[in-house]
Design an enzyme around this catalytic site. Structure first.
Site, PDB file in Angstrom:
ATOM      1  N   ASP A   6       0.795  -1.224  -0.087  1.00  0.00           N
ATOM      2  CA  ASP A   6      -0.112  -0.006   0.015  1.00  0.00           C
ATOM      3  C   ASP A   6       0.937   1.330   0.024  1.00  0.00           C
ATOM      4  O   ASP A   6       0.864   1.984  -0.711  1.00  0.00           O
ATOM      5  CB  ASP A   6      -1.009   0.139   1.139  1.00  0.00           C
ATOM      6  CG  ASP A   6      -1.821  -1.115   1.319  1.00  0.00           C
ATOM      7  OD1 ASP A   6      -3.126  -1.026   1.308  1.00  0.00           O
ATOM      8  OD2 ASP A   6      -1.300  -2.279   1.473  1.00  0.00           O
ATOM      9  N   GLU A  54      -5.088   7.163  -0.061  1.00  0.00           N
ATOM     10  CA  GLU A  54      -5.627   6.589   1.275  1.00  0.00           C
ATOM     11  C   GLU A  54      -4.661   6.776   2.526  1.00  0.00           C
ATOM     12  O   GLU A  54      -4.844   6.713   3.548  1.00  0.00           O
ATOM     13  CB  GLU A  54      -6.011   5.097   1.047  1.00  0.00           C
ATOM     14  CG  GLU A  54      -6.513   4.525   2.319  1.00  0.00           C
ATOM     15  CD  GLU A  54      -7.037   2.977   2.165  1.00  0.00           C
ATOM     16  OE1 GLU A  54      -6.766   2.575   1.079  1.00  0.00           O
ATOM     17  OE2 GLU A  54      -7.248   2.398   3.181  1.00  0.00           O
ATOM     18  N   ASP A 113      -6.271   4.901  -4.623  1.00  0.00           N
ATOM     19  CA  ASP A 113      -6.472   3.755  -3.756  1.00  0.00           C
ATOM     20  C   ASP A 113      -5.170   2.725  -4.086  1.00  0.00           C
ATOM     21  O   ASP A 113      -5.215   1.932  -5.038  1.00  0.00           O
ATOM     22  CB  ASP A 113      -7.597   3.072  -3.585  1.00  0.00           C
ATOM     23  CG  ASP A 113      -7.779   2.252  -2.507  1.00  0.00           C
ATOM     24  OD1 ASP A 113      -6.879   1.973  -1.919  1.00  0.00           O
ATOM     25  OD2 ASP A 113      -8.986   1.982  -2.160  1.00  0.00           O
ATOM     26  N   VAL A 121      -3.722   0.120  -2.814  1.00  0.00           N
ATOM     27  CA  VAL A 121      -4.316  -1.235  -2.788  1.00  0.00           C
ATOM     28  C   VAL A 121      -5.608  -1.269  -2.418  1.00  0.00           C
ATOM     29  O   VAL A 121      -5.836  -0.872  -1.109  1.00  0.00           O
ATOM     30  CB  VAL A 121      -3.512  -2.241  -1.978  1.00  0.00           C
ATOM     31  CG1 VAL A 121      -3.861  -3.588  -1.872  1.00  0.00           C
ATOM     32  CG2 VAL A 121      -1.928  -2.269  -2.525  1.00  0.00           C
ATOM     33  N   ASP A 122      -6.676  -1.571  -3.129  1.00  0.00           N
ATOM     34  CA  ASP A 122      -8.132  -1.508  -2.799  1.00  0.00           C
ATOM     35  C   ASP A 122      -8.403  -2.970  -2.428  1.00  0.00           C
ATOM     36  O   ASP A 122      -7.796  -3.796  -3.307  1.00  0.00           O
ATOM     37  CB  ASP A 122      -8.936  -0.955  -3.740  1.00  0.00           C
ATOM     38  CG  ASP A 122     -10.242  -0.969  -3.454  1.00  0.00           C
ATOM     39  OD1 ASP A 122     -10.649  -0.592  -2.254  1.00  0.00           O
ATOM     40  OD2 ASP A 122     -11.071  -1.628  -4.305  1.00  0.00           O
ATOM     41  N   THR A 141      -7.446  -4.507   0.563  1.00  0.00           N
ATOM     42  CA  THR A 141      -6.203  -4.947   1.132  1.00  0.00           C
ATOM     43  C   THR A 141      -6.202  -6.359   1.737  1.00  0.00           C
ATOM     44  O   THR A 141      -5.413  -7.146   1.784  1.00  0.00           O
ATOM     45  CB  THR A 141      -5.702  -3.966   2.130  1.00  0.00           C
ATOM     46  OG1 THR A 141      -5.421  -2.647   1.480  1.00  0.00           O
ATOM     47  CG2 THR A 141      -4.227  -4.276   2.973  1.00  0.00           C
ATOM     48  N   LYS A 176     -23.689  -2.409  -2.893  1.00  0.00           N
ATOM     49  CA  LYS A 176     -22.890  -2.162  -1.588  1.00  0.00           C
ATOM     50  C   LYS A 176     -23.550  -1.243  -0.872  1.00  0.00           C
ATOM     51  O   LYS A 176     -24.041  -0.167  -1.063  1.00  0.00           O
ATOM     52  CB  LYS A 176     -21.528  -1.517  -1.753  1.00  0.00           C
ATOM     53  CG  LYS A 176     -20.708  -1.429  -0.296  1.00  0.00           C
ATOM     54  CD  LYS A 176     -19.560  -0.851  -0.695  1.00  0.00           C
ATOM     55  CE  LYS A 176     -18.751  -0.807   0.706  1.00  0.00           C
ATOM     56  NZ  LYS A 176     -17.539  -0.044   0.795  1.00  0.00           N
ATOM     57  N   ASP A 216     -12.261   4.902  -3.039  1.00  0.00           N
ATOM     58  CA  ASP A 216     -12.749   3.306  -3.262  1.00  0.00           C
ATOM     59  C   ASP A 216     -13.732   3.216  -4.480  1.00  0.00           C
ATOM     60  O   ASP A 216     -14.175   2.037  -4.762  1.00  0.00           O
ATOM     61  CB  ASP A 216     -13.480   3.048  -2.062  1.00  0.00           C
ATOM     62  CG  ASP A 216     -12.675   2.644  -0.865  1.00  0.00           C
ATOM     63  OD1 ASP A 216     -11.470   1.928  -1.214  1.00  0.00           O
ATOM     64  OD2 ASP A 216     -12.976   2.825   0.254  1.00  0.00           O
TER      65      ASP A 216
HETATM   66  N1  LIG Z   1     -17.135  -0.407   7.615  1.00  0.00           N
HETATM   67  C1  LIG Z   1     -17.073  -0.368   6.274  1.00  0.00           C
HETATM   68  N2  LIG Z   1     -18.053  -0.492   5.634  1.00  0.00           N
HETATM   69  C2  LIG Z   1     -17.899  -0.334   4.055  1.00  0.00           C
HETATM   70  N3  LIG Z   1     -16.857   0.015   3.470  1.00  0.00           N
HETATM   71  C3  LIG Z   1     -15.735  -0.086   4.299  1.00  0.00           C
HETATM   72  C4  LIG Z   1     -15.698  -0.420   5.751  1.00  0.00           C
HETATM   73  N4  LIG Z   1     -14.354  -0.051   6.196  1.00  0.00           N
HETATM   74  C5  LIG Z   1     -13.494  -0.009   5.268  1.00  0.00           C
HETATM   75  N5  LIG Z   1     -14.269  -0.033   4.075  1.00  0.00           N
HETATM   76  C6  LIG Z   1     -13.822   0.173   2.850  1.00  0.00           C
HETATM   77  O1  LIG Z   1     -14.003  -1.164   1.873  1.00  0.00           O
HETATM   78  C7  LIG Z   1     -13.061  -1.160   0.987  1.00  0.00           C
HETATM   79  C8  LIG Z   1     -12.912  -2.631   0.753  1.00  0.00           C
HETATM   80  O2  LIG Z   1     -14.121  -3.071   0.022  1.00  0.00           O
HETATM   81  P1  LIG Z   1     -14.103  -4.574  -0.588  1.00  0.00           P
HETATM   82  O3  LIG Z   1     -15.263  -4.452  -1.445  1.00  0.00           O
HETATM   83  O4  LIG Z   1     -13.130  -4.896  -0.969  1.00  0.00           O
HETATM   84  O5  LIG Z   1     -14.548  -5.186   0.880  1.00  0.00           O
HETATM   85  S1  LIG Z   1     -14.430  -6.799   1.059  1.00  0.00           S
HETATM   86  O6  LIG Z   1     -13.149  -7.062   1.439  1.00  0.00           O
HETATM   87  O7  LIG Z   1     -14.853  -7.594  -0.129  1.00  0.00           O
HETATM   88  O8  LIG Z   1     -15.304  -7.094   2.030  1.00  0.00           O
HETATM   89  C9  LIG Z   1     -11.700  -0.667   1.886  1.00  0.00           C
HETATM   90  O9  LIG Z   1     -10.954  -0.450   0.982  1.00  0.00           O
HETATM   91  P2  LIG Z   1      -9.079  -0.724   1.152  1.00  0.00           P
HETATM   92  O10 LIG Z   1      -8.879  -0.046   2.667  1.00  0.00           O
HETATM   93  O11 LIG Z   1      -8.427   0.064   0.066  1.00  0.00           O
HETATM   94  O12 LIG Z   1      -9.022  -2.159   1.199  1.00  0.00           O
HETATM   95  C10 LIG Z   1     -12.344   0.396   2.568  1.00  0.00           C
HETATM   96  O13 LIG Z   1     -12.006   1.801   2.200  1.00  0.00           O
HETATM   97 MG   LIG Z   2     -10.203   0.852  -0.865  1.00  0.00          MG
HETATM   98 MG   LIG Z   3      -7.278   0.267   3.550  1.00  0.00          MG
HETATM   99 MG   LIG Z   4      -6.506   0.874  -0.041  1.00  0.00          MG
END
Ligand SMILES: Nc1ncnc2c1ncn2[C@@H]1O[C@H](COP(=O)(O)OS(=O)(=O)O)[C@@H](OP(=O)(O)O)[C@H]1O
Ligand SMILES: [Mg+2]
Ligand SMILES: [Mg+2]
Ligand SMILES: [Mg+2]
Length: 380
Positions: A53, A78, A145, A147-148, A150, A305, A317
């Site tokens: 990241d 991020e 982002d 790494v989206d 993570t 979502k 995101d």
């Molecule tokens: N509580 C809550 N509710 C909704 N979304 C949140 C929450 N917390 C975090 N995030 C954000 O969700 C990003 C990851 O989304 P994903 O679709 O990959 O989620 S999952 O891992 O498939 O469940 C993730 O992105 P990354 O941090 O870049 O991985 C977050 O920005």
């Molecule tokens: Mg993300």
């Molecule tokens: Mg993150």
């Molecule tokens: Mg990220």
């Protein structure tokens, strides 16, 4: 990539996302095969952050500044350097410095220029922390982002590198790197531990996975390139294939995707919506903006979502995924059917309940209706 106002920006963005994908693949292989997890940290909100990241944020920041130096580069991203600067993070910081320099040394393979000498720790921390813009409705802002997904990344599963450019509050360019996007869409639904698919860490040419997708506002076109693989001496070639959304508009044949984790979306609410829509297939649960990529490529028709109330969706995101889906022919709105507003800073302010992306207007209209009908009867 045709004649346009953003040709230079799009060209640099696509190349740097390719570089970032290669960086991530290398780090992910290391994580998946290692028994220690000292390159993964928890942030103050308990979410994960890894060497990848920070390293991706550093290379994108550095490359955009170097390549577009005639403009002031404002980046909303991020990560910050808080965790990385802690006294017990020396090992982590060293890993970031090495990862960044290893990646930047390969820039010529992507038609970009490497730094004259390896970057020092302070230059790298500066590149990361310079991405502290808060966006807004005036001027140009890159949105990153690094790494989206993570969590997916750490699990050896799907993740994305997402870079977009916003001008006067509107997304004008989106680039989405999906290093583990499988060659066969069926493999999207298999977790990495499944026996029936090739291992995610298999980098052999027999299973060519991964792509970079991109689009520019108003072009009506979205494009996909294969990743540059392995140790082959590739020179950059810009072979791209056009992608379009699916033409399926019968809910019984449609595939819908959603986040994997219960914490990030309301699975039971979307199951209710799916039931009233007449979806027959099981939801495709995939980490990251790969869900937007699946819609744009025509591998799925719907993405929903519904985060917990009080959670504010961040622009990084969604920005890259939204423009790519829209230019590929799809529709993305909030659950009230309104366009997402990227002009209000770090968050998608004013978002009505959740986000829906659809391959076309017929499914979209039905879905918005189904969300309204299900909302009252749910206890969200
Ligand atoms: N509580 C809550 N509710 C909704 N979304 C949140 C929450 N917390 C975090 N995030 C954000 O969700 C990003 C990851 O989304 P994903 O679709 O990959 O989620 S999952 O891992 O498939 O469940 C993730 O992105 P990354 O941090 O870049 O991985 C977050 O920005
Ligand atoms: Mg993300
Ligand atoms: Mg993150
Ligand atoms: Mg990220």
């Amino acid at each position: 990539m045709g004649e346009n106002n953003y040709a230079k920006e799009l060209d640099v963005a696509v190349r740097v996302v390719h570089m970032a994908c290669s960086l991530c693949q290398r780090v992910q292989e290391g994580l998946v095969s290692s028994t220690s997890n000292d390159h993964v940290m928890s942030k103050d909100d308990d979410s994960l952050v890894t060497v990848a990241d920070w390293s991706v944020q550093a290379i994108v920041s550095w490359m955009l500044s170097e390549s577009l130096s005639n403009q002031k580069v404002s980046i909303v991203a991020e990560e910050d350097v808080q965790t990385l600067s802690k006294s017990d993070s020396v090992g982590l910081l060293t890993a970031v410095v090495n990862t960044v320099n290893e990646c930047l040394a390969e820039a010529p393979k992507y038609g970009l220029q490497s730094p004259k000498k390896a970057l020092g720790t302070s230059q790298i921390l500066e590149a990361i922390s310079q991405c502290n813009s808060t966006g807004g409705r005036k001027g140009r802002h890159w949105v990153l982002d690094p790494v989206d997904g993570t969590l997916g990344f750490v699990r050896g599963d799907q993740y994305a590198v997402a870079l977009a450019l916003i001008e006067e509050g509107k997304i004008v360019i989106g680039v989405l790197g999906c290093p583990n996007y499988p060659r066969k869409k069926e493999w999207l639904s298999h977790h990495h531990s499944s026996q029936t698919m090739p291992k995610m860490s298999d980098t052999s040419e027999t299973w060519e996975k991964g792509c970079v997708m991109y689009a520019q506002r108003g072009s009506g076109e979205a494009w996909m390139q294969p990743l540059i693989h392995g140790n082959k001496k590739h020179t950059w070639s810009n072979s791209a294939q056009r992608v379009q959304v699916s033409s399926i508009d019968d809910p019984a044949l449609a595939t819908f995707c959603e986040p994997v984790e219960r914490a990030n979306t309301n699975h039971s609410f979307s199951a209710g919506v799916a039931h009233s829509m007449g979806f027959k297939k099981q939801p495709l649960r995939v980490h990251s903006m790969v869900k937007y990529a699946a819609i744009a490529r025509g591998d799925a028709e719907i993405f929903m979502k519904f985060a917990q109330s009080g959670y504010k969706e961040k622009i990084w995101d969604h920005a890259a995924g939204v423009i790519i889906v829209e230019e590929a022919g799809g529709v993305v709105t909030d659950a009230g059917g309104h366009p997402l507003d990227f002009s209000r800073g770090l968050y998608l302010e004013g978002l009505d309940r959740g986000i829906v992306a659809c391959s076309g207007t017929i499914l979209h209209e039905k879905l918005i209706g189904a969300v309204y009908a299900s909302w009252d009867s749910s206890n969200l």
